[in-house]
Enzyme design. Structure first.
Site, mmCIF file in Angstrom:
data_model
loop_
_atom_site.group_PDB
_atom_site.id
_atom_site.type_symbol
_atom_site.label_atom_id
_atom_site.label_comp_id
_atom_site.label_asym_id
_atom_site.label_seq_id
_atom_site.Cartn_x
_atom_site.Cartn_y
_atom_site.Cartn_z
ATOM 1 N N MET A 1 -1.099 9.667 12.520
ATOM 2 C CA MET A 1 -2.296 10.155 11.806
ATOM 3 C C MET A 1 -2.938 11.342 12.522
ATOM 4 S SD MET A 1 -3.948 6.378 11.158
ATOM 5 C CE MET A 1 -3.625 5.807 12.814
ATOM 6 N N LYS B 1 -4.588 3.343 -0.234
ATOM 7 C CA LYS B 1 -4.795 3.847 1.126
ATOM 8 C C LYS B 1 -3.985 5.096 1.346
ATOM 9 C CE LYS B 1 -6.190 0.551 4.519
ATOM 10 N NZ LYS B 1 -5.794 -0.209 5.668
ATOM 11 N N ASP C 1 0.814 -1.216 0.000
ATOM 12 C CA ASP C 1 0.000 0.000 0.000
ATOM 13 C C ASP C 1 0.847 1.265 0.000
ATOM 14 O OD1 ASP C 1 0.645 0.315 2.717
ATOM 15 O OD2 ASP C 1 -1.121 -0.854 3.328
HETATM 16 N N1 SAH Z 1 2.015 0.805 10.603
HETATM 17 C C1 SAH Z 1 2.619 2.114 10.446
HETATM 18 C C2 SAH Z 1 1.651 3.212 10.788
HETATM 19 C C3 SAH Z 1 0.471 3.296 9.875
HETATM 20 S S1 SAH Z 1 -0.649 4.573 10.299
HETATM 21 C C4 SAH Z 1 3.883 2.185 11.293
HETATM 22 O O1 SAH Z 1 4.115 1.311 12.115
HETATM 23 O O2 SAH Z 1 4.656 3.117 11.110
HETATM 24 C C5 SAH Z 1 -0.152 5.848 9.203
HETATM 25 C C6 SAH Z 1 0.539 6.946 9.962
HETATM 26 O O3 SAH Z 1 1.863 6.558 10.265
HETATM 27 C C7 SAH Z 1 0.700 8.238 9.194
HETATM 28 O O4 SAH Z 1 -0.459 9.010 9.243
HETATM 29 C C8 SAH Z 1 1.832 8.890 9.946
HETATM 30 O O5 SAH Z 1 1.378 9.448 11.143
HETATM 31 C C9 SAH Z 1 2.678 7.697 10.294
HETATM 32 N N2 SAH Z 1 3.773 7.489 9.345
HETATM 33 C C10 SAH Z 1 4.002 6.414 8.574
HETATM 34 N N3 SAH Z 1 5.153 6.553 7.875
HETATM 35 C C11 SAH Z 1 5.665 7.743 8.237
HETATM 36 C C12 SAH Z 1 6.855 8.454 7.919
HETATM 37 N N4 SAH Z 1 7.748 7.972 7.048
HETATM 38 N N5 SAH Z 1 7.075 9.653 8.505
HETATM 39 C C13 SAH Z 1 6.192 10.163 9.379
HETATM 40 N N6 SAH Z 1 5.057 9.538 9.731
HETATM 41 C C14 SAH Z 1 4.797 8.342 9.176
#
Ligand code: SAH
Length: 501
Positions: free
Chosen positions: A171, A56, A34
């Site tokens: 998020m 997504k 995704d």
């Molecule tokens: N499973 C993922 C999170 C998914 S929810 C994890 O463990 O990282 C999606 C949220 O993750 C985004 O809205 C943001 O808040 C955060 N996120 C994911 N990748 C990111 C990145 N490279 N830099 C900053 N925030 C990130």
């Protein structure tokens, strides 16, 4: 029935993929990914693997969750192993738990491969340790975007506020005013440091530090958007002291690499290591010749050759391929002196057990000629295995100096079949800061693929040329080489770019 692997693909930096994850991407029949999973990883997939994007991003769900689940289950039931890639860690706000439950219900075997979660990695790349003995005894991962269909909030803002826990929100950017407001109302001091990290660990990472009281306004001003991690707590005050990633000299700079795909990686890796966002746009494709009869004959008469002069890594590779075809190896060069035009070519020779007798101090044809003359090349027989079409200066000068020169084409370069759309889009979005050229043919091919008039629309883009010959070719298009290294090598080119940008 095959296994489904729920895999954490990490926060974006390709180096933060786990070894287990890579192994599975390399072997699975189907790869499902995704928006937040780095698409570069798809290169690891088997050429015949089925690759499915399920989207997504904010609102534009490409496939609703229940259909994603149904799809994965159907593939597994059809006997296909599935690598389900998710950004970060699959069980940290990734709905991985729900997918696993569905798999259990469907009786599909599964495994989980944890990943580096953005809530730890993005702060780390912004100089923020999520725990530190001087500031906190715990860390809390919190969703900043609760399921809007929920009747009652699961948050207990008083507890978050009264604890000294580092709070890490996923998020949450859109809800920043609400988050900051609730924490202050619950009793967290107004001057508590807050950091935002956007696109953490990627070449386009940005971060900012503020306070609970001002962060909503500051983030709005700086147009901070998703995907961002929000960190609340004293640890954010360390970000200045512990910053390292955002200090990389080319961080956020878009650089186009125009070399052949087989050769691009050295420059691309150096640039990425300096933080650049690299756009690979191979303008050359390196191809074998249709007919190797002449090479074969030359290899069988190596006994009469005094000097072999290699002018490129490809020259070495294709020459050795033909040695092998003839049932020979490096020992066939036993009585021959060997020259390499530059350090990369010399390195390629050393890989084959040949330590070159001569590598010129400056990496242009002119300097090779001078060096070989000093080594008494007059009257000697010189064989130059190289590309079919190449500069004539080296053979001409050597012949003029009295050497018996023979040029031996061992490969040819062609204009690569490349669609310039991605580069044009990036140019118009202002994401490209420089274009690199490591040879004259990359310049010529670049403008065969991308119209000169298009390039002229972006006068701020800098051109970096490996040396004066390449710069001269660029000049023929009416363009200046703004960046040129002192040493005409790939590391020299990368360093000059870093200094200039
Ligand atoms: N499973 C993922 C999170 C998914 S929810 C994890 O463990 O990282 C999606 C949220 O993750 C985004 O809205 C943001 O808040 C955060 N996120 C994911 N990748 C990111 C990145 N490279 N830099 C900053 N925030 C990130």
């Amino acid at each position: 029935m095959s296994t489904v692997y729920l895999i954490g693909a990490g926060p974006g930096d390709p180096g933060l993929l786990t070894i287990r994850a890579k192994e599975l991407i390399e072997t699975c029949d189907v790869v499902v990914y995704d928006y937040l999973a780095n698409a570069d990883f798809l290169d690891y997939a088997r050429p015949d693997a089925e690759i499915i994007y399920v989207g997504k991003k904010g609102g534009d769900h490409t496939l609703p969750q229940d259909q994603i689940n149904a799809l994965i289950i159907a593939k597994a039931k059809a006997g296909k192993s599935v690598a389900r890639l998710k950004g970060g860690d699959p069980y940290v706000f990734g709905r991985g738990g729900e997918e696993a439950e569905e798999l259990v219900e469907a009786g599909v075997p599964f495994e989980v491969v944890p990943g580096v979660t953005a809530g730890v990695a993005a702060p780390a790349y912004a100089g923020i340790p999520v725990t530190h003995r001087d500031f906190t005894t715990s860390v809390c991962f919190i969703t900043g975007h609760e399921d809007p269909t929920k009747e009652e909030s699961g948050h207990n803002w008083e507890v978050y506020a009264k604890s000294n826990s580092t709070l890490v929100f996923y998020m949450g950017v859109k809800n920043l005013p609400m988050i900051a407001g609730n924490l202050m109302a619950g009793g967290r001091p107004k001057d508590t440091p807050v950091a935002l990290v956007r696109w953490g660990t990627r070449c386009n990472q940005e971060s900012m530090v503020s306070t609970l009281e001002r962060v909503a306004e500051d983030a709005e001003k700086r147009k901070f958007a998703a995907p961002s991690i929000i960190i609340v707590g004293g640890v954010c005050s360390l970000s200045n002291k512990l910053a390292w990633f955002e200090k990389k000299p080319l961080l956020g700079k878009g650089v186009v690499v125009t070399r052949a795909r087989e050769q691009a990686s050295e420059l691309a890796d150096l640039l990425k290591d300096m933080g650049a966002c690299v756009y690979e746009f191979p303008t050359i494709s390196v191809e074998p010749l249709d007919d190797y009869a002449e090479v074969e004959q030359a290899i069988l008469s190596l006994g009469g050759v005094d000097w072999l002069v290699f002018t490129s890594v490809n020259g070495v590779r294709f020459f050795w391929d033909q040695l092998a075809e003839a049932g020979l190896d490096s020992r066939a060069l036993g009585g021959v002196e060997v020259a390499a035009i530059g350090p990369a070519t010399a390195g390629e020779l050393r890989l084959r057990g040949v330590n070159p007798d001569f590598v010129p101090p400056k990496y242009v044809a002119e300097s090779v000629v001078a060096g070989l003359l000093e080594r008494g090349v007059q009257g000697k027989s010189v064989l130059i295995p190289r590309a079919k079409v190449a500069r004539e200066i080296l053979p001409e000068e050597l012949a003029r100096a009295g050497a018996k020169v023979r040029v031996l084409p061992v490969y040819e370069t062609r204009l690569a079949q490349q669609d310039p759309d991605e580069i044009i889009d990036a140019l118009s979005a202002g994401k490209i800061h420089a274009v690199t050229f490591a040879s004259s043919s990359t310049v010529e091919n670049f403008f065969d693929l991308l119209p000169l008039e298009t390039m002229r629309l972006y006068p701020k883009v800098r051109f970096a040329c490996i040396g004066p010959v390449t710069a001269k070719t660029l000049k023929r298009y009416g363009l200046n080489a703004h960046i040129q290294p002192e040493e005409y090598t790939i590391p020299g080119l990368a360093a000059a770019l870093a200094a200039a940008l």
